[in-house]
Design a protein around this motif. Sequence first.
Motif, PDB file in Angstrom:
ATOM      1  N   PRO A   1       0.801  -1.228   0.000  1.00  0.00           N
ATOM      2  CA  PRO A   1       0.000   0.000   0.000  1.00  0.00           C
ATOM      3  C   PRO A   1       0.837   1.284   0.000  1.00  0.00           C
ATOM      4  O   PRO A   1       0.363   2.328  -0.428  1.00  0.00           O
ATOM      5  CB  PRO A   1      -0.823  -0.086   1.284  1.00  0.00           C
ATOM      6  CG  PRO A   1      -0.815  -1.506   1.670  1.00  0.00           C
ATOM      7  CD  PRO A   1       0.457  -2.077   1.144  1.00  0.00           C
ATOM      8  N   SER A   2       2.066   1.194   0.451  1.00  0.00           N
ATOM      9  CA  SER A   2       2.896   2.398   0.526  1.00  0.00           C
ATOM     10  C   SER A   2       3.755   2.611  -0.724  1.00  0.00           C
ATOM     11  O   SER A   2       4.542   3.543  -0.784  1.00  0.00           O
ATOM     12  CB  SER A   2       3.791   2.327   1.762  1.00  0.00           C
ATOM     13  OG  SER A   2       4.626   1.199   1.689  1.00  0.00           O
ATOM     14  N   VAL A   3       3.593   1.753  -1.705  1.00  0.00           N
ATOM     15  CA  VAL A   3       4.386   1.821  -2.931  1.00  0.00           C
ATOM     16  C   VAL A   3       3.436   2.082  -4.109  1.00  0.00           C
ATOM     17  O   VAL A   3       2.349   1.519  -4.160  1.00  0.00           O
ATOM     18  CB  VAL A   3       5.137   0.480  -3.144  1.00  0.00           C
ATOM     19  CG1 VAL A   3       5.923   0.488  -4.432  1.00  0.00           C
ATOM     20  CG2 VAL A   3       6.053   0.200  -1.974  1.00  0.00           C
ATOM     21  N   PRO A   4       3.866   2.927  -5.052  1.00  0.00           N
ATOM     22  CA  PRO A   4       3.008   3.171  -6.221  1.00  0.00           C
ATOM     23  C   PRO A   4       2.647   1.865  -6.945  1.00  0.00           C
ATOM     24  O   PRO A   4       3.468   0.957  -7.059  1.00  0.00           O
ATOM     25  CB  PRO A   4       3.860   4.065  -7.113  1.00  0.00           C
ATOM     26  CG  PRO A   4       4.849   4.701  -6.212  1.00  0.00           C
ATOM     27  CD  PRO A   4       5.101   3.715  -5.107  1.00  0.00           C
ATOM     28  N   LYS A   5       1.431   1.789  -7.413  1.00  0.00           N
ATOM     29  CA  LYS A   5       0.932   0.569  -8.073  1.00  0.00           C
ATOM     30  C   LYS A   5       1.774   0.182  -9.287  1.00  0.00           C
ATOM     31  O   LYS A   5       1.960  -0.986  -9.566  1.00  0.00           O
ATOM     32  CB  LYS A   5      -0.524   0.738  -8.463  1.00  0.00           C
ATOM     33  CG  LYS A   5      -1.447   0.830  -7.270  1.00  0.00           C
ATOM     34  CD  LYS A   5      -2.885   0.747  -7.682  1.00  0.00           C
ATOM     35  CE  LYS A   5      -3.844   0.980  -6.560  1.00  0.00           C
ATOM     36  NZ  LYS A   5      -3.689   0.209  -5.385  1.00  0.00           N
TER      37      LYS A   5
END
Length: 100
Positions: A29-33
Amino acid sequence: MNEAPIGPQDLGAEPILGVAIDEPDSWSPSVPKEVVKSLKDKQVKRQEHIYEFIMTEKHHCQTLLVMQKVFADSLQRHFSQPSLDRMFPRLQELTELHTW
């Protein structure tokens, strides 16, 4: 008993540890998709394991700091240092080892 409850920001940890920062339970969730999609499943799983290890250590540091600040420091006015050392063996050393 009339004191305000202690929060993570009151634990006195170095800011670099991020003890007072609330972080997600998983890495993705804390990393760009786009980044997650660009990685293979094995790489994502590896990153999740690394993140879990880091969070486990962070929670361990929080626990040690809570034991130090809430329990050991509070009990200091009621017990002698040798008694506290028996109740919380090597707590100061462990706290320093994990948080410095």
